[in-house]
Design a protein around this motif. Sequence first.
Motif, short mmCIF file in Angstrom:
data_model
loop_
_atom_site.label_atom_id
_atom_site.label_comp_id
_atom_site.label_asym_id
_atom_site.label_seq_id
_atom_site.Cartn_x
_atom_site.Cartn_y
_atom_site.Cartn_z
N SER A 127 39.04 59.68 0.65
CA SER A 127 39.02 58.25 0.31
C SER A 127 38.61 58.05 -1.14
O SER A 127 39.20 57.25 -1.86
CB SER A 127 38.05 57.49 1.23
N HIS A 157 40.63 47.52 -2.75
CA HIS A 157 39.63 46.89 -1.89
C HIS A 157 39.54 47.65 -0.55
O HIS A 157 38.44 47.90 -0.05
CB HIS A 157 39.99 45.42 -1.66
N ALA A 158 40.68 48.05 0.00
CA ALA A 158 40.69 48.80 1.26
C ALA A 158 40.03 50.16 1.09
O ALA A 158 39.32 50.63 1.99
CB ALA A 158 42.13 48.95 1.76
N THR A 159 40.25 50.79 -0.04
CA THR A 159 39.63 52.09 -0.30
C THR A 159 38.12 51.96 -0.39
O THR A 159 37.38 52.81 0.13
CB THR A 159 40.21 52.73 -1.58
N ASN A 179 44.74 45.16 -3.39
CA ASN A 179 44.52 45.31 -1.94
C ASN A 179 44.21 46.76 -1.56
O ASN A 179 43.26 47.00 -0.82
CB ASN A 179 45.70 44.75 -1.15
N PRO A 180 44.98 47.75 -2.06
CA PRO A 180 44.62 49.13 -1.72
C PRO A 180 43.25 49.53 -2.28
O PRO A 180 42.51 50.28 -1.65
CB PRO A 180 45.72 49.98 -2.36
N ASP A 216 36.98 51.75 3.06
CA ASP A 216 37.04 53.08 3.69
C ASP A 216 35.86 53.94 3.29
O ASP A 216 35.29 54.67 4.11
CB ASP A 216 38.33 53.82 3.31
#
Length: 161
Positions: free
Chosen positions: A93, A50-52, A47-48, A55
């Motif tokens: 990021s 994918h979020a990065t 999840n982090p 971003d």
Amino acid sequence: MDIGQWNGYLDAIDASLEKGMAAKEVVCSITTGFRIIPSLRNAPGLNPYHATVADIGYGFDAVRGTIRRFRNGETISLGKEMLVLDLDTLRISEKQLSPNFELVAKKATPENYELIEQSRFLNQQIAHHTNEANRFGKALLGKEWNVILKRVQNVQAIPRL
């Protein structure tokens, strides 16, 4: 610096980010696909990671949008600050990409190694183009870069809600 040099640096930043964006688009598809691979579906870091990736996409869009506004002749109050903030936030990021990815990669099985290696290569491309764009930004603004960066870092520290 004359307008030709200014535009030359903006062109270089934009071209570098365009290449990075292409790599990011493929990485985004791969990371979405990781969710259907049993060994990776619940991998720590997915999840982090994918979020990065998201971003970074937002960061590319932000920098390119600021450049587009400059090119359209828009008078932007704090325009240089926006450019520095956007480029440096994109750099931050990108620094989060590899550690999150490596957590996911630890859970890969041999049948996923090809996807993992392709992702790793694309992540390196994203990093290269992000860092290149930042170098062009620093060259564009010279000593002014660090002065501006010190002013915008407080804004970067505001957590997202």
